[in-house]
Design an enzyme around this catalytic site. Structure first.
Site, PDB file in Angstrom:
ATOM      1  N   LYS A 201     -14.338   1.792  14.968  1.00  0.00           N
ATOM      2  CA  LYS A 201     -13.095   1.031  15.177  1.00  0.00           C
ATOM      3  C   LYS A 201     -12.618   1.147  16.635  1.00  0.00           C
ATOM      4  O   LYS A 201     -12.093   0.196  17.197  1.00  0.00           O
ATOM      5  CB  LYS A 201     -12.003   1.522  14.212  1.00  0.00           C
ATOM      6  CG  LYS A 201     -12.246   1.012  12.792  1.00  0.00           C
ATOM      7  CD  LYS A 201     -11.208   1.442  11.786  1.00  0.00           C
ATOM      8  CE  LYS A 201     -11.610   0.925  10.409  1.00  0.00           C
ATOM      9  NZ  LYS A 201     -10.815   1.413   9.309  1.00  0.00           N
TER      10      LYS A 201
ATOM     11  N   ASP B 144      -5.003  -6.034   5.251  1.00  0.00           N
ATOM     12  CA  ASP B 144      -6.067  -6.831   5.868  1.00  0.00           C
ATOM     13  C   ASP B 144      -6.041  -8.281   5.375  1.00  0.00           C
ATOM     14  O   ASP B 144      -6.515  -9.175   6.059  1.00  0.00           O
ATOM     15  CB  ASP B 144      -7.427  -6.207   5.558  1.00  0.00           C
ATOM     16  CG  ASP B 144      -7.627  -4.900   6.327  1.00  0.00           C
ATOM     17  OD1 ASP B 144      -7.220  -4.860   7.503  1.00  0.00           O
ATOM     18  OD2 ASP B 144      -8.147  -3.934   5.748  1.00  0.00           O
TER      19      ASP B 144
ATOM     20  N   LYS C  36       8.645 -17.892  -9.071  1.00  0.00           N
ATOM     21  CA  LYS C  36       8.059 -16.772  -9.805  1.00  0.00           C
ATOM     22  C   LYS C  36       6.929 -17.277 -10.707  1.00  0.00           C
ATOM     23  O   LYS C  36       7.118 -18.248 -11.455  1.00  0.00           O
ATOM     24  CB  LYS C  36       9.143 -16.077 -10.640  1.00  0.00           C
ATOM     25  CG  LYS C  36       8.629 -14.844 -11.334  1.00  0.00           C
ATOM     26  CD  LYS C  36       9.694 -14.198 -12.206  1.00  0.00           C
ATOM     27  CE  LYS C  36       9.041 -13.127 -13.057  1.00  0.00           C
ATOM     28  NZ  LYS C  36       9.867 -12.727 -14.183  1.00  0.00           N
TER      29      LYS C  36
ATOM     30  N   LYS D 242     -12.269  -2.292  18.571  1.00  0.00           N
ATOM     31  CA  LYS D 242     -10.905  -2.748  18.870  1.00  0.00           C
ATOM     32  C   LYS D 242     -10.453  -2.321  20.270  1.00  0.00           C
ATOM     33  O   LYS D 242      -9.275  -2.434  20.608  1.00  0.00           O
ATOM     34  CB  LYS D 242      -9.937  -2.228  17.797  1.00  0.00           C
ATOM     35  CG  LYS D 242     -10.355  -2.656  16.367  1.00  0.00           C
ATOM     36  CD  LYS D 242      -9.285  -2.369  15.347  1.00  0.00           C
ATOM     37  CE  LYS D 242      -9.781  -2.679  13.933  1.00  0.00           C
ATOM     38  NZ  LYS D 242      -8.711  -2.785  12.948  1.00  0.00           N
TER      39      LYS D 242
ATOM     40  N   PHE E 168      -5.379   3.928  14.448  1.00  0.00           N
ATOM     41  CA  PHE E 168      -5.655   4.861  13.360  1.00  0.00           C
ATOM     42  C   PHE E 168      -6.831   4.314  12.555  1.00  0.00           C
ATOM     43  O   PHE E 168      -7.111   3.110  12.594  1.00  0.00           O
ATOM     44  CB  PHE E 168      -4.435   4.993  12.437  1.00  0.00           C
ATOM     45  CG  PHE E 168      -3.454   6.046  12.869  1.00  0.00           C
ATOM     46  CD1 PHE E 168      -2.730   5.899  14.035  1.00  0.00           C
ATOM     47  CD2 PHE E 168      -3.255   7.191  12.107  1.00  0.00           C
ATOM     48  CE1 PHE E 168      -1.823   6.872  14.439  1.00  0.00           C
ATOM     49  CE2 PHE E 168      -2.352   8.163  12.495  1.00  0.00           C
ATOM     50  CZ  PHE E 168      -1.637   8.002  13.655  1.00  0.00           C
TER      51      PHE E 168
ATOM     52  N   ASN F 174       0.855  -1.194   0.000  1.00  0.00           N
ATOM     53  CA  ASN F 174       0.000   0.000   0.000  1.00  0.00           C
ATOM     54  C   ASN F 174       0.891   1.245   0.000  1.00  0.00           C
ATOM     55  O   ASN F 174       2.109   1.138  -0.016  1.00  0.00           O
ATOM     56  CB  ASN F 174      -0.977  -0.023   1.185  1.00  0.00           C
ATOM     57  CG  ASN F 174      -0.267  -0.002   2.510  1.00  0.00           C
ATOM     58  OD1 ASN F 174       0.408   0.957   2.852  1.00  0.00           O
ATOM     59  ND2 ASN F 174      -0.401  -1.098   3.271  1.00  0.00           N
TER      60      ASN F 174
END
Ligand code: PMT
Length: 400
Positions: free
Chosen positions: A337, A279, A289, A341, A323, A210
């Site tokens: 969240k 996630d 490969k 959490k 976050f 990401n």
């Protein structure tokens, strides 16, 4: 408080005169040290008049006799007598010398002898500032824990437009004050910070990743260190050098981050999870490969462990800050969240606005606290945002 103001040879050297005045207005005694090139742009007399002190311009004075000997150790005395070294403007040459540890004049020699906090305000032409050699040197200095007051953008004296203009003297003075008088409210705390992305292997050469750069998490780790905490930084792959003065653990995948966090959790009483953890991971990632064919390729994904939720379930007395990176309904998602959490606070981060969030130097966040408070933080550098996040720790402690 005593501060050394090192002035480098750039057109912005005249702004250092304003900086010396601003520092003195804050009750700081300023000892100016000028490089030879700085003296081509502004005279020592200006600083001597402004600070009421002799300006240091030479490693060896030419006064002869015993004074030569005493001037030969003057950099040691100046290093011992001052609580902070601020360099403004810091030229590409000065930055390179500091990064390399080269000591061929008073200022560069003093830098090596100095053990306190260092604030560096670079100023140079845009192409020079963007040059990979300068970028690398700046990152080396940042990783040493030095504060880099980023140059501003605008029309430069050389006629180009872009980053490179010395930050405003008021901003540099503010950074100096923060270093000298900032709170040490995390002394005795152990802060575990996660930062950066994770990489989930598809095969030995490809991965799912990401856009996280690690800047936000590293800024938090460095801010916690400045405030007196012992810091453990667990980082996914980033281009940022490991900061000095903290325990640094480099990981690749979410599974590796999970193991590292669980191993270190016992030592920490404050946990801040700024990392962008994948996630999902690829089920049965190939050990060879994957060859290209004309056919479609489907990757099957399985969920990664939710590290934050796992910590929340065994939180104990720890302060837990998560976050929430969102593209819509940010406050509602942050609240959801936080409850799901078991966090004490969630930093809501809109990540689809230009100039903030993933990869950017600035961030604009909303702090959602367990107390029900929702604090909007104006767009600011990630360094400043890190400070505001840590400011909340005291409040969270109070509510128990
Ligand atoms: O790194 P930068 O380029 O500076 O960018 C900063 C940032 C945008 C990455 C950062 O400010 C940020 O928002 N980090 C959280 C990114 C994220 O993964 O958000 P999330 O909403 O998907 O996850 C919620 C929380 O759960 C996060 O604290 C995350 O670390 C944690 N999590 C998520 C998934 C998972 N498997 N385990 C986790 O612990």
């Amino acid at each position: 408080m005593n501060v050394v103001l090192g002035v480098g040879g750039g057109i912005a050297a005249y702004k250092a005169a304003e900086l010396s005045r601003l520092l003195q207005e804050r009750g700081i005694t300023v000892q100016v040290v000028m490089t030879v090139s700085a003296q081509k742009f502004i005279t020592p007399l200006t600083f001597a008049a402004l600070t009421n002190r002799k300006v240091i311009t030479d490693l060896f004075s030419d006064r002869g006799g015993d004074e030569v000997l005493s001037s030969a150790v003057e950099h040691i005395r100046v290093a011992q007598d001052n609580q902070l070294l601020v360099i403004a403007p810091a030229t590409a040459d000065l930055i390179a010398k500091m990064a390399l540890g080269q000591a061929d004049d008073f200022l560069s020699t003093l830098y090596l002898a100095f053990t306190g906090p260092v604030v560096i305000a670079p100023a140079m032409n845009t192409n020079m500032w963007n040059h990979v050699a300068v970028r690398n040197n700046v990152e080396t200095l940042r990783a040493r824990g030095h504060v880099i007051v980023e140059p501003g953008e605008g029309l430069l004296a050389c006629g180009t437009t872009g980053p490179g203009r010395l930050a405003e003297p008021a901003m540099i003075a503010q950074e100096v004050s923060r270093e000298l008088f900032g709170p040490k409210d995390l002394e005795g705390d152990v802060v575990l910070v996660t930062a950066g992305p994770t990489e989930e292997p598809i095969d030995p050469v490809r991965f799912i990743g990401n856009r996280s750069s690690g800047k936000m998490g590293y800024a938090i780790a460095e801010a916690a260190l400045r405030r007196g905490a012992r810091v453990i930084l667990i980082s996914g792959p980033t281009n940022i050098a490991a900061p000095v003065g903290l325990e640094f653990i480099r990981v690749g995948s979410a599974a590796e981050m999970h193991s590292a966090v669980m191993e270190k959790l016992g030592a920490a009483n404050i946990v801040i999870k700024a990392a962008a953890v994948a996630d999902y991971r690829v089920l049965n990632a190939s050990t060879q490969k994957i060859k290209k064919t004309a056919a479609r390729l489907t990757l099957e994904l399985e969920p990664n462990p939710d590290i934050l939720a796992e910590i929340g379930a065994m939180k104990g007395d720890r302060i837990l800050i998560g976050f929430a990176a969102e593209t819509e309904n940010m406050v509602a998602e942050a609240k959801r969240k936080m409850l799901a959490k078991n966090c004490d606070m969630v930093v809501g981060n809109v990540v689809n606005q230009a100039g903030t969030g993933f990869g950017a130097d600035e961030n604009a966040v909303t702090l959602v606290l367990r107390t029900g408070e929702v604090v909007e933080v104006a767009r600011a550098s990630k360094r400043e945002v890190a400070g505001w996040i840590l400011d909340q720790v005291g409040r969270l402690r109070l509510v128990g």
